[in-house]
Design a protein around this motif. Structure first.
Motif, PDB file in Angstrom:
ATOM      1  N   PHE A 184       0.805  -1.211   0.000  1.00 49.16           N
ATOM      2  CA  PHE A 184       0.000   0.000   0.000  1.00 49.16           C
ATOM      3  C   PHE A 184       0.846   1.272   0.000  1.00 49.16           C
ATOM      4  O   PHE A 184       0.503   2.236  -0.680  1.00 49.16           O
ATOM      5  CB  PHE A 184      -0.965  -0.009   1.182  1.00 49.16           C
ATOM      6  CG  PHE A 184      -2.010  -1.079   1.062  1.00 49.16           C
ATOM      7  CD1 PHE A 184      -3.045  -0.958   0.153  1.00 49.16           C
ATOM      8  CD2 PHE A 184      -1.935  -2.225   1.828  1.00 49.16           C
ATOM      9  CE1 PHE A 184      -3.994  -1.951   0.005  1.00 49.16           C
ATOM     10  CE2 PHE A 184      -2.887  -3.234   1.700  1.00 49.16           C
ATOM     11  CZ  PHE A 184      -3.914  -3.093   0.785  1.00 49.16           C
ATOM     12  N   ILE A 185       1.934   1.266   0.764  1.00 48.68           N
ATOM     13  CA  ILE A 185       2.825   2.431   0.817  1.00 48.68           C
ATOM     14  C   ILE A 185       4.268   1.923   0.806  1.00 48.68           C
ATOM     15  O   ILE A 185       4.686   1.251   1.754  1.00 48.68           O
ATOM     16  CB  ILE A 185       2.586   3.276   2.086  1.00 48.68           C
ATOM     17  CG1 ILE A 185       1.155   3.801   2.125  1.00 48.68           C
ATOM     18  CG2 ILE A 185       3.594   4.427   2.155  1.00 48.68           C
ATOM     19  CD1 ILE A 185       0.789   4.501   3.414  1.00 48.68           C
ATOM     20  N   PRO A 186       5.014   2.207  -0.255  1.00 47.57           N
ATOM     21  CA  PRO A 186       6.397   1.726  -0.326  1.00 47.57           C
ATOM     22  C   PRO A 186       7.198   2.203   0.883  1.00 47.57           C
ATOM     23  O   PRO A 186       7.171   3.372   1.241  1.00 47.57           O
ATOM     24  CB  PRO A 186       6.942   2.360  -1.607  1.00 47.57           C
ATOM     25  CG  PRO A 186       5.749   2.742  -2.404  1.00 47.57           C
ATOM     26  CD  PRO A 186       4.654   3.012  -1.413  1.00 47.57           C
ATOM     27  N   GLY A 187       7.882   1.263   1.524  1.00 49.04           N
ATOM     28  CA  GLY A 187       8.696   1.597   2.683  1.00 49.04           C
ATOM     29  C   GLY A 187       7.992   1.383   4.012  1.00 49.04           C
ATOM     30  O   GLY A 187       8.637   1.280   5.053  1.00 49.04           O
ATOM     31  N   LEU A 188       6.664   1.281   4.004  1.00 52.71           N
ATOM     32  CA  LEU A 188       5.924   1.095   5.253  1.00 52.71           C
ATOM     33  C   LEU A 188       6.272  -0.246   5.898  1.00 52.71           C
ATOM     34  O   LEU A 188       6.385  -0.347   7.115  1.00 52.71           O
ATOM     35  CB  LEU A 188       4.418   1.211   5.020  1.00 52.71           C
ATOM     36  CG  LEU A 188       3.543   1.147   6.274  1.00 52.71           C
ATOM     37  CD1 LEU A 188       3.928   2.249   7.262  1.00 52.71           C
ATOM     38  CD2 LEU A 188       2.075   1.255   5.892  1.00 52.71           C
ATOM     39  N   GLY A 209       8.450   7.745  -4.467  1.00 51.61           N
ATOM     40  CA  GLY A 209       7.786   9.026  -4.718  1.00 51.61           C
ATOM     41  C   GLY A 209       8.379   9.773  -5.888  1.00 51.61           C
ATOM     42  O   GLY A 209       7.666  10.286  -6.749  1.00 51.61           O
ATOM     43  N   LEU A 210       9.706   9.820  -5.937  1.00 54.75           N
ATOM     44  CA  LEU A 210      10.380  10.508  -7.042  1.00 54.75           C
ATOM     45  C   LEU A 210      10.151   9.797  -8.370  1.00 54.75           C
ATOM     46  O   LEU A 210       9.896  10.433  -9.395  1.00 54.75           O
ATOM     47  CB  LEU A 210      11.875  10.630  -6.767  1.00 54.75           C
ATOM     48  CG  LEU A 210      12.285  11.580  -5.640  1.00 54.75           C
ATOM     49  CD1 LEU A 210      13.786  11.471  -5.386  1.00 54.75           C
ATOM     50  CD2 LEU A 210      11.895  13.005  -5.978  1.00 54.75           C
ATOM     51  N   LEU A 211      10.251   8.485  -8.352  1.00 54.34           N
ATOM     52  CA  LEU A 211      10.128   7.738  -9.601  1.00 54.34           C
ATOM     53  C   LEU A 211       8.687   7.637 -10.099  1.00 54.34           C
ATOM     54  O   LEU A 211       8.463   7.459 -11.290  1.00 54.34           O
ATOM     55  CB  LEU A 211      10.752   6.359  -9.462  1.00 54.34           C
ATOM     56  CG  LEU A 211      12.275   6.373  -9.338  1.00 54.34           C
ATOM     57  CD1 LEU A 211      12.805   4.965  -9.115  1.00 54.34           C
ATOM     58  CD2 LEU A 211      12.913   6.978 -10.582  1.00 54.34           C
ATOM     59  N   TRP A 212       7.704   7.751  -9.197  1.00 58.71           N
ATOM     60  CA  TRP A 212       6.324   7.749  -9.671  1.00 58.71           C
ATOM     61  C   TRP A 212       6.057   8.983 -10.531  1.00 58.71           C
ATOM     62  O   TRP A 212       5.181   8.959 -11.396  1.00 58.71           O
ATOM     63  CB  TRP A 212       5.321   7.694  -8.524  1.00 58.71           C
ATOM     64  CG  TRP A 212       4.999   6.285  -8.091  1.00 58.71           C
ATOM     65  CD1 TRP A 212       5.293   5.720  -6.908  1.00 58.71           C
ATOM     66  CD2 TRP A 212       4.344   5.262  -8.861  1.00 58.71           C
ATOM     67  NE1 TRP A 212       4.871   4.416  -6.882  1.00 58.71           N
ATOM     68  CE2 TRP A 212       4.281   4.109  -8.062  1.00 58.71           C
ATOM     69  CE3 TRP A 212       3.805   5.220 -10.148  1.00 58.71           C
ATOM     70  CZ2 TRP A 212       3.705   2.920  -8.506  1.00 58.71           C
ATOM     71  CZ3 TRP A 212       3.237   4.034 -10.585  1.00 58.71           C
ATOM     72  CH2 TRP A 212       3.191   2.908  -9.778  1.00 58.71           C
ATOM     73  N   GLY A 252       7.871   4.427 -10.701  1.00 54.88           N
ATOM     74  CA  GLY A 252       7.788   4.145  -9.281  1.00 54.88           C
ATOM     75  C   GLY A 252       7.394   2.719  -8.971  1.00 54.88           C
ATOM     76  O   GLY A 252       7.718   2.188  -7.910  1.00 54.88           O
ATOM     77  N   TRP A 253       6.721   2.047  -9.886  1.00 52.69           N
ATOM     78  CA  TRP A 253       6.306   0.671  -9.661  1.00 52.69           C
ATOM     79  C   TRP A 253       7.501  -0.242  -9.428  1.00 52.69           C
ATOM     80  O   TRP A 253       7.410  -1.232  -8.710  1.00 52.69           O
ATOM     81  CB  TRP A 253       5.445   0.161 -10.808  1.00 52.69           C
ATOM     82  CG  TRP A 253       6.146   0.139 -12.123  1.00 52.69           C
ATOM     83  CD1 TRP A 253       6.208   1.158 -13.038  1.00 52.69           C
ATOM     84  CD2 TRP A 253       6.904  -0.932 -12.675  1.00 52.69           C
ATOM     85  NE1 TRP A 253       6.965   0.777 -14.113  1.00 52.69           N
ATOM     86  CE2 TRP A 253       7.408  -0.507 -13.926  1.00 52.69           C
ATOM     87  CE3 TRP A 253       7.211  -2.212 -12.240  1.00 52.69           C
ATOM     88  CZ2 TRP A 253       8.193  -1.324 -14.730  1.00 52.69           C
ATOM     89  CZ3 TRP A 253       8.000  -3.015 -13.044  1.00 52.69           C
ATOM     90  CH2 TRP A 253       8.477  -2.571 -14.270  1.00 52.69           C
TER      91      TRP A 253
END
Length: 68
Positions: free
Chosen positions: A20-24, A43-46, A51-52
């Motif tokens: 759901f949230i990358p890094g969570l 966030g930057l790559l999205w 970002g996927w």
């Protein structure tokens, strides 16, 4: 929450969090620096539609983590 090994319940929960949230998931595992890197990179790559890649990396990393 500490995970006892690859495939443990803690790692599955962490992987779901990262879904759901990358890094969570890394944050749940107590890996603050890795969590920040995953979140910022995703966030930057999205912004450039890549970002996927980091998102998937975050999920796999959380699922395969072995506590030291």
């Amino acid at each position: 929450m500490t995970a006892s090994g690859q495939g443990s319940t803690g790692n599955v929960i962490a992987a779901l969090c990262s879904f759901f949230i990358p890094g969570l998931g890394q944050l749940v595992q107590g890996r603050w620096i890795r969590a920040a890197v995953m979140f910022v990179l995703a966030g930057l790559l999205w912004l450039v539609l890549m970002g996927w890649v980091v998102h998937l990396w975050s999920i796999i990393d959380a699922a395969m983590y072995r506590a030291p």
